[in-house]
Design an enzyme around this catalytic site. Structure first.
Site: not given
Ligand SMILES: NC(=O)c1ccc[n+]([C@@H]2O[C@H](COP(=O)([O-])OP(=O)(O)OC[C@H]3O[C@@H](n4cnc5c(N)ncnc54)[C@H](O)[C@@H]3O)[C@@H](O)[C@H]2O)c1
Length: 241
Positions: A37, A60-61, A138, A151, A155
């Site tokens: 992360d 950082d991905v 997503s 986004y 996605k």
């Molecule tokens: N929450 C939703 O409703 C939802 C729906 C569809 C898809 N998603 C996808 O699921 C995944 C996780 O989402 P979430 O809801 O847990 O979000 P979140 O914001 O709770 O967690 C995201 C995590 O990614 C980390 N992060 C951000 N940028 C980064 C980078 N450049 N390199 C490494 N780490 C990084 C953040 O520090 C955090 O710990 C994401 O890809 C999001 O797009 C979420």
């Protein structure tokens, strides 16, 4: 029953939310897990919630060399890499009228470039064995959401990337699939305006937002041998939306 005994996993964005639930679930089924992360404070807290062999690596991905380093650390510390989950993500929502080029580029580089970086860095390690890669897409990438031109594009791109990469990895027996969550209750959705959130929940046939564990269980299925003949597919976790 443990589904992942002896497997080694790398999960990006594992500091909180869906990524943390995925790391916990894979570990609870016997996998050794490397947590990656941007947020190192969150990583250290996250690690304390997981039993079993774990490590953490700042990453950082959007930077290929950092993702390659995370893959290398997984191989060095856990003894190999069998499961990669490209989960890290951000939102920078704004209507097309207000969205800046920077907001567009940031989202594309974390999601699309970040997922590609994971595939690219893992290829030399995973191409020749029966591993499993899961990319988190997503529902926004299939239906398009107002304020998410960046986004939704990223996605949707992850779906095409998953299907193309599945063909390249398949020769050695490694599978590549995507999970497409709908609305999941995490910090990412809690940041949305409450009225937009309420409208989204009204559209969910099962009548509730998903929880991170709902996504983690789908990832567990795709990571395990239960899905051994599934590759290049997209598994929706949307409550029927
Ligand atoms: N929450 C939703 O409703 C939802 C729906 C569809 C898809 N998603 C996808 O699921 C995944 C996780 O989402 P979430 O809801 O847990 O979000 P979140 O914001 O709770 O967690 C995201 C995590 O990614 C980390 N992060 C951000 N940028 C980064 C980078 N450049 N390199 C490494 N780490 C990084 C953040 O520090 C955090 O710990 C994401 O890809 C999001 O797009 C979420």
């Amino acid at each position: 029953m443990e589904l992942l005994t002896g497997k080694r996993a790398l999960v990006t964005g594992a500091g909180q939310g869906i990524g943390l639930a995925i790391a916990q679930t894979l570990a609870s089924h016997g996998a050794a897990v490397m947590l990656a992360d941007l947020n190192t404070d969150a990583l250290q807290l996250a690690r304390q919630t997981i039993d079993g062999q774990t490590g953490w690596v700042p990453c950082d991905v959007s930077q290929l060399e950092q993702v390659s380093e995370a893959v290398q650390r997984t191989v060095d510390e856990l003894g190999g890499l069998d499961i990669l989950v490209n989960n890290a993500g951000i939102t920078r929502d704004a209507s097309l009228k207000n969205m800046t080029e920077q907001q567009f580029d940031d989202v594309i580089s974390v999601h699309m470039r970040g997922t590609w970086n994971g595939l690219k860095a893992a290829f030399p390690v995973m191409r020749n064995h029966s591993g499993s890669i899961i990319n988190i897409s997503s529902l926004s990438g299939r239906v398009g959401l107002f304020g998410q031109t960046n986004y939704s594009a990223a996605k949707a791109g992850i779906v095409g990337m998953t299907k193309a990469a599945a063909k390249e990895f398949a020769r050695g027996g490694c599978r590549v699939n995507a999970v497409m969550p709908g609305m999941i209750d995490t910090a990412m959705t809690q940041a949305m305006p409450p009225e937009a959130l309420a409208r989204l929940v009204e559209d969910i046939p099962l009548g509730r937002p998903g929880q991170p564990i709902d996504v983690a269980n789908a990832v567990l299925f795709l990571a395990s041998d239960l899905s051994g003949f599934i590759t290049g597919s997209v598994l929706e976790v949307t409550g029927g939306q």
